[in-house]
Design a protein around this motif. Structure first.
Motif, mmCIF file in Angstrom:
data_model
loop_
_atom_site.group_PDB
_atom_site.id
_atom_site.type_symbol
_atom_site.label_atom_id
_atom_site.label_comp_id
_atom_site.label_asym_id
_atom_site.label_seq_id
_atom_site.Cartn_x
_atom_site.Cartn_y
_atom_site.Cartn_z
ATOM 1 N N THR A 155 14.093 -8.190 -1.197
ATOM 2 C CA THR A 155 15.004 -7.296 -1.910
ATOM 3 C C THR A 155 16.439 -7.784 -1.762
ATOM 4 O O THR A 155 17.219 -7.738 -2.715
ATOM 5 C CB THR A 155 14.837 -5.849 -1.402
ATOM 6 N N ARG A 206 7.755 -8.382 -2.287
ATOM 7 C CA ARG A 206 6.534 -7.572 -2.213
ATOM 8 C C ARG A 206 6.423 -6.782 -0.918
ATOM 9 O O ARG A 206 5.332 -6.383 -0.525
ATOM 10 C CB ARG A 206 5.324 -8.484 -2.391
ATOM 11 N N GLU A 207 7.553 -6.542 -0.261
ATOM 12 C CA GLU A 207 7.521 -5.791 0.989
ATOM 13 C C GLU A 207 6.888 -4.423 0.759
ATOM 14 O O GLU A 207 7.111 -3.796 -0.265
ATOM 15 C CB GLU A 207 8.937 -5.552 1.539
ATOM 16 N N GLU A 208 6.101 -3.999 1.717
ATOM 17 C CA GLU A 208 5.513 -2.662 1.671
ATOM 18 C C GLU A 208 5.568 -2.057 3.061
ATOM 19 O O GLU A 208 5.241 -2.715 4.045
ATOM 20 C CB GLU A 208 4.054 -2.705 1.199
ATOM 21 N N LEU A 258 5.139 5.665 0.737
ATOM 22 C CA LEU A 258 5.107 4.214 0.592
ATOM 23 C C LEU A 258 6.460 3.744 0.080
ATOM 24 O O LEU A 258 6.960 4.244 -0.925
ATOM 25 C CB LEU A 258 4.019 3.788 -0.401
ATOM 26 N N CYS A 296 8.204 0.235 -1.155
ATOM 27 C CA CYS A 296 7.839 -1.148 -1.470
ATOM 28 C C CYS A 296 8.854 -1.778 -2.408
ATOM 29 O O CYS A 296 9.617 -1.090 -3.082
ATOM 30 C CB CYS A 296 6.433 -1.230 -2.047
ATOM 31 N N ALA A 355 6.176 -5.956 -5.783
ATOM 32 C CA ALA A 355 4.809 -5.677 -5.332
ATOM 33 C C ALA A 355 3.897 -5.560 -6.551
ATOM 34 O O ALA A 355 4.263 -4.961 -7.561
ATOM 35 C CB ALA A 355 4.772 -4.396 -4.509
ATOM 36 N N THR A 392 -1.207 -2.949 -4.701
ATOM 37 C CA THR A 392 -0.610 -1.850 -3.937
ATOM 38 C C THR A 392 -1.509 -0.621 -3.979
ATOM 39 O O THR A 392 -1.778 0.004 -2.948
ATOM 40 C CB THR A 392 0.793 -1.525 -4.482
ATOM 41 N N SER A 424 3.994 -5.231 -12.048
ATOM 42 C CA SER A 424 4.621 -5.000 -10.750
ATOM 43 C C SER A 424 4.963 -3.523 -10.588
ATOM 44 O O SER A 424 5.032 -2.770 -11.567
ATOM 45 C CB SER A 424 5.896 -5.833 -10.626
#
Length: 165
Positions: free
Chosen positions: A48, A91-93, A100, A102, A106, A111, A132
């Motif tokens: 991000t 794609r951080e989650e 959640l 994200c 992602a 997901t 996405s």
């Protein structure tokens, strides 16, 4: 390309400010429909922070900036896109209880499958929608009378160089 190329000084500044930026990259391999001419400049933002930085640099340099996720709902002309194209690969989650958080990059289907594996429900209607998470939020993707916006608590967006919730 049929558009005027970016000033060489701006291009140099862009290369100096954004690690991994590439020039004249065909977009077809990145688009679901397999069509699309070249991006004048392309960067894959894998966090991000990298996404925000690239967008800010593009803005500061006065470049047209296009952000694409999985590019499942866009057609890019054969003439391509002038300026900077940023591919969201952040794609951080983070799962905090039932919340959640994200990144825009992602993959929506992955997901949702991950949430289902944890026994969580609420987005299964969107399990077959390609793209996405960021694209699903922007387009309020939906199916079977439900939409992603029904499950959103908050969205953080980049506007005018600032993140806004």
């Amino acid at each position: 390309m049929t558009w005027q190329a970016t000033d060489p000084h701006v291009a140099t500044a862009l290369r100096n400010e954004i690690p991994g930026v590439r020039e004249a990259v065909r977009l077809a391999p990145y688009c679901a429909y397999g069509v699309g001419g070249p991006a004048e400049f392309l960067v894959e933002a894998d966090s991000t922070g990298a996404l925000c930085h690239a967008a800010l640099v593009g803005r500061q340099l006065g470049l047209p900036t296009t952000v694409l996720g999985q590019a499942t709902n866009v057609l890019v002309a054969d003439t391509g896109l002038r300026g900077l194209v940023i591919l969201t690969r952040n794609r951080e989650e983070l799962l905090d209880g039932e919340l959640l958080v994200c990144g825009a990059g992602a993959v929506l289907q992955e997901t949702i499958a991950g949430l289902a594996d944890r026994g969580m429900a609420g987005l299964e209607f969107a399990g077959n929608i390609p793209g996405s998470v960021g694209g699903a939020v922007v387009g309020n993707a939906g199916a079977y009378g439900r939409a992603v916006g029904d499950a959103l608590v908050a969205v953080e967006v980049l506007m005018e160089g600032e993140t806004v919730t």
